[in-house]
Design a protein around this motif. Structure first.
Motif, mmCIF file in Angstrom:
data_model
loop_
_atom_site.group_PDB
_atom_site.id
_atom_site.type_symbol
_atom_site.label_atom_id
_atom_site.label_comp_id
_atom_site.label_asym_id
_atom_site.label_seq_id
_atom_site.Cartn_x
_atom_site.Cartn_y
_atom_site.Cartn_z
ATOM 1 N N LEU A 56 -13.290 46.930 -14.920
ATOM 2 C CA LEU A 56 -12.744 45.811 -15.678
ATOM 3 C C LEU A 56 -12.457 46.283 -17.095
ATOM 4 O O LEU A 56 -13.324 46.854 -17.757
ATOM 5 C CB LEU A 56 -13.744 44.656 -15.702
ATOM 6 C CG LEU A 56 -13.361 43.428 -16.533
ATOM 7 C CD1 LEU A 56 -12.204 42.659 -15.871
ATOM 8 C CD2 LEU A 56 -14.563 42.501 -16.700
ATOM 9 N N ASN A 57 -11.223 46.056 -17.553
ATOM 10 C CA ASN A 57 -10.837 46.467 -18.896
ATOM 11 C C ASN A 57 -10.346 45.279 -19.702
ATOM 12 O O ASN A 57 -9.608 44.436 -19.183
ATOM 13 C CB ASN A 57 -9.703 47.502 -18.834
ATOM 14 C CG ASN A 57 -10.124 48.803 -18.186
ATOM 15 O OD1 ASN A 57 -10.728 49.652 -18.811
ATOM 16 N ND2 ASN A 57 -9.801 48.949 -16.906
ATOM 17 N N TYR A 58 -10.749 45.232 -20.963
ATOM 18 C CA TYR A 58 -10.137 44.331 -21.934
ATOM 19 C C TYR A 58 -9.233 45.201 -22.802
ATOM 20 O O TYR A 58 -9.715 46.108 -23.492
ATOM 21 C CB TYR A 58 -11.199 43.649 -22.804
ATOM 22 C CG TYR A 58 -12.231 42.851 -22.036
ATOM 23 C CD1 TYR A 58 -11.924 42.243 -20.817
ATOM 24 C CD2 TYR A 58 -13.532 42.692 -22.526
ATOM 25 C CE1 TYR A 58 -12.873 41.516 -20.116
ATOM 26 C CE2 TYR A 58 -14.487 41.963 -21.836
ATOM 27 C CZ TYR A 58 -14.154 41.384 -20.631
ATOM 28 O OH TYR A 58 -15.095 40.668 -19.940
ATOM 29 N N TYR A 59 -7.947 44.926 -22.758
ATOM 30 C CA TYR A 59 -6.956 45.793 -23.403
ATOM 31 C C TYR A 59 -6.338 45.084 -24.597
ATOM 32 O O TYR A 59 -5.693 44.048 -24.454
ATOM 33 C CB TYR A 59 -5.882 46.185 -22.384
ATOM 34 C CG TYR A 59 -4.757 47.028 -22.940
ATOM 35 C CD1 TYR A 59 -4.918 48.391 -23.125
ATOM 36 C CD2 TYR A 59 -3.535 46.453 -23.264
ATOM 37 C CE1 TYR A 59 -3.894 49.175 -23.622
ATOM 38 C CE2 TYR A 59 -2.498 47.221 -23.764
ATOM 39 C CZ TYR A 59 -2.683 48.582 -23.940
ATOM 40 O OH TYR A 59 -1.653 49.335 -24.436
ATOM 41 N N ALA A 103 -16.310 51.613 -24.962
ATOM 42 C CA ALA A 103 -15.407 50.899 -25.867
ATOM 43 C C ALA A 103 -14.776 51.922 -26.808
ATOM 44 O O ALA A 103 -15.495 52.612 -27.541
ATOM 45 C CB ALA A 103 -16.158 49.835 -26.655
ATOM 46 N N ASN A 104 -13.468 52.026 -26.763
ATOM 47 C CA ASN A 104 -12.772 53.051 -27.547
ATOM 48 C C ASN A 104 -11.530 52.474 -28.208
ATOM 49 O O ASN A 104 -10.758 51.751 -27.574
ATOM 50 C CB ASN A 104 -12.364 54.210 -26.632
ATOM 51 C CG ASN A 104 -13.543 54.875 -25.955
ATOM 52 O OD1 ASN A 104 -14.291 55.597 -26.580
ATOM 53 N ND2 ASN A 104 -13.715 54.598 -24.665
ATOM 54 N N ALA A 105 -11.354 52.811 -29.462
ATOM 55 C CA ALA A 105 -10.172 52.382 -30.203
ATOM 56 C C ALA A 105 -9.330 53.596 -30.556
ATOM 57 O O ALA A 105 -9.827 54.537 -31.185
ATOM 58 C CB ALA A 105 -10.584 51.634 -31.477
ATOM 59 N N THR A 113 -14.213 48.871 -21.437
ATOM 60 C CA THR A 113 -14.306 49.038 -19.987
ATOM 61 C C THR A 113 -15.721 48.764 -19.497
ATOM 62 O O THR A 113 -16.693 49.270 -20.058
ATOM 63 C CB THR A 113 -13.904 50.466 -19.576
ATOM 64 O OG1 THR A 113 -12.605 50.765 -20.079
ATOM 65 C CG2 THR A 113 -13.912 50.614 -18.062
ATOM 66 N N ILE A 114 -15.804 47.973 -18.440
ATOM 67 C CA ILE A 114 -17.062 47.742 -17.729
ATOM 68 C C ILE A 114 -16.822 48.168 -16.288
ATOM 69 O O ILE A 114 -15.825 47.759 -15.680
ATOM 70 C CB ILE A 114 -17.488 46.262 -17.767
ATOM 71 C CG1 ILE A 114 -17.433 45.721 -19.192
ATOM 72 C CG2 ILE A 114 -18.876 46.080 -17.159
ATOM 73 C CD1 ILE A 114 -17.452 44.207 -19.269
ATOM 74 N N SER A 115 -17.708 48.988 -15.727
ATOM 75 C CA SER A 115 -17.510 49.458 -14.354
ATOM 76 C C SER A 115 -18.838 49.482 -13.614
ATOM 77 O O SER A 115 -19.910 49.548 -14.223
ATOM 78 C CB SER A 115 -16.882 50.859 -14.349
ATOM 79 O OG SER A 115 -17.718 51.783 -15.016
ATOM 80 N N GLY A 116 -18.740 49.417 -12.285
ATOM 81 C CA GLY A 116 -19.952 49.439 -11.477
ATOM 82 C C GLY A 116 -19.703 48.925 -10.072
ATOM 83 O O GLY A 116 -18.554 48.862 -9.602
ATOM 84 N N LEU A 127 -24.114 40.917 -18.982
ATOM 85 C CA LEU A 127 -24.905 41.775 -19.860
ATOM 86 C C LEU A 127 -24.063 42.311 -21.004
ATOM 87 O O LEU A 127 -24.488 42.305 -22.172
ATOM 88 C CB LEU A 127 -25.502 42.928 -19.046
ATOM 89 C CG LEU A 127 -26.420 43.903 -19.788
ATOM 90 C CD1 LEU A 127 -27.634 43.178 -20.369
ATOM 91 C CD2 LEU A 127 -26.861 45.029 -18.842
ATOM 92 N N PHE A 128 -22.847 42.755 -20.692
ATOM 93 C CA PHE A 128 -21.993 43.284 -21.751
ATOM 94 C C PHE A 128 -21.538 42.180 -22.698
ATOM 95 O O PHE A 128 -21.519 42.367 -23.924
ATOM 96 C CB PHE A 128 -20.770 43.991 -21.169
ATOM 97 C CG PHE A 128 -19.822 44.460 -22.241
ATOM 98 C CD1 PHE A 128 -20.095 45.596 -22.976
ATOM 99 C CD2 PHE A 128 -18.685 43.724 -22.559
ATOM 100 C CE1 PHE A 128 -19.253 46.009 -23.998
ATOM 101 C CE2 PHE A 128 -17.833 44.121 -23.577
ATOM 102 C CZ PHE A 128 -18.126 45.268 -24.300
#
Length: 398
Positions: A56-59, A103-105, A113-116, A127-128
């Protein structure tokens, strides 16, 4: 003199062996990406049909150019806790859930990004989200981060790769350029934990898109993310980004960095005008033929034939956005006593491009074969679309 264009009987036997045709697979953005909404945010979805892993990405279409504190705040996030959980406890919980976050800018965009495992999707996202929205200042963690950043900057002053990147940016953009658009050392030292945390808390209120790759059906994923990822009624205004434009190169110019080094690093940099999608195929062939690999004209002439460099290349760099310009970059890394001859050799190739028919045919074949065998899959489909969108394209850019 190299024997370019000549082939041994063994090579002829190999190259004459017919290969089965491989049909290229194009990405169809309208079919391969499904779209939906969660609140006021757009959702892009690609199903994972292979396993139970989700990403899952927040872009966000903002980055360092919008706020120089943002990359630092996102680095800081991994060392923070909340009122209920310490940073160490949060890390353990992600581990127990077989999940992770990053988390990268960049300069112009930010990706969280959250993955699992899909079975732990709700717990991992919760949690995030709790960490991002409720993280609390940690002065000791910030001081340690500052120390690492300042030490890294000091080390970069003796790193030839960092020095090369800096001087190339100077050559393209002038004194004010993307490379040095960062906080000064004094500004870093004066950073306050409360300001960075406030920036993190506000991040979900800025416009962003939700990108999902995983096994959950689109309808269920959209419903889940709507519950887990709270959004405002309207987006907070994104800070205006600084713009960098290439300097107009009216004449040749030599920029010299005097560093104590065994080897000489020489770069050629030139602005080639604004992006045009029609040039994509031509640039790919040019790069392959002229300086993009071991069989290229530049490598074969300067390194293999004349033994003037331990490394050399030349290529046209395609910009990431339609508003930006192409840039030519050439490079020769040589012994100091061979520097003048290496420079002359590269200049000769740039002024009079050698013509080798067989190499040109091979460059075309190489480009076709790359397209035929390349497969864009998983969430790479979404990021390929985002890259094409920045260039003003609505179809697979290949």
């Amino acid at each position: 003199e190299t024997n370019a264009g000549k082939q041994s009987d063994f090579v002829k036997a190999i190259t004459s062996t017919p290969l089965p045709d491989i049909a290229p697979v194009w990405v169809d953005y309208n079919k391969d990406i499904q779209k939906a909404k969660t609140g006021i945010a757009d959702v892009m979805y690609v199903p994972n049909k292979d396993n139970s892993i989700f990403r899952l990405n927040y872009y966000f279409e903002q980055g360092n150019f919008n706020n120089r504190m943002l990359p630092i705040a996102l680095q800081y996030l991994q060392f923070l806790g909340t009122d209920k959980l310490s940073s160490e406890e949060i890390t353990k919980q992600f581990y127990n859930l077989a999940a992770s976050f990053s988390a990268n800018a960049g300069n112009e965009e930010t990706t969280v990004t959250i993955s699992g495992l899909q079975e732990n999707f709700s717990k991992a996202v919760t949690l995030f989200e709790d960490l991002l929205r409720n993280c609390k200042p940690d002065a000791a963690a910030l001081e340690a981060l500052k120390d690492r950043m300042l030490k890294s900057r000091a080390n970069n002053k003796t790193n030839k790769g960092a020095i090369a990147a800096a001087i190339q940016n100077y050559a393209i953009y002038g004194q004010n350029n993307p490379y040095n658009y960062v906080l000064t050392n004094e500004e870093i030292k004066s950073l306050k934990a409360e300001d960075l945390v406030a920036l993190l808390h506000s991040l979900p209120n800025y416009k962003h898109e939700v990108l999902y790759y995983g096994p959950a059906p689109l309808a269920k994923m959209s419903a889940d993310i709507t519950k887990l990822h709270t959004l405002p009624n309207t987006w907070k205004e994104t800070p205006k980004a600084i713009q960098f434009k290439p300097v107009k190169q009216g004449a040749s110019q030599v920029l010299f960095n005097d560093y104590d080094a065994v080897q000489s690093e020489i770069y050629w940099v030139r602005d080639l005008g604004q992006y045009d999608a029609k040039n994509t195929a031509k640039i790919g062939i040019y790069n392959s033929y002229f300086g993009g690999g071991m069989g290229s004209v530049v490598f074969q002439t300067i390194r293999e034939s004349k033994a003037l460099a331990y490394s050399t290349y030349a290529f046209v760099q395609t910009p990431s956005k339609k508003e930006d310009d192409y840039t030519f970059v050439g490079y020769v890394g040589s012994q100091a006593d061979k520097m003048n001859e290496a420079i002359s050799s590269m200049n000769e190739l740039l002024k009079d491009l050698p013509k080798t028919e067989q190499n040109f045919v091979n460059a075309i074949k190489s480009q076709k074969k790359d397209i035929e065998t390349q497969r864009i899959t998983k969430d790479g489909i979404i990021f390929n679309y985002l890259n094409a969108r920045k260039k003003g394209l609505s179809e697979d850019m290949r």
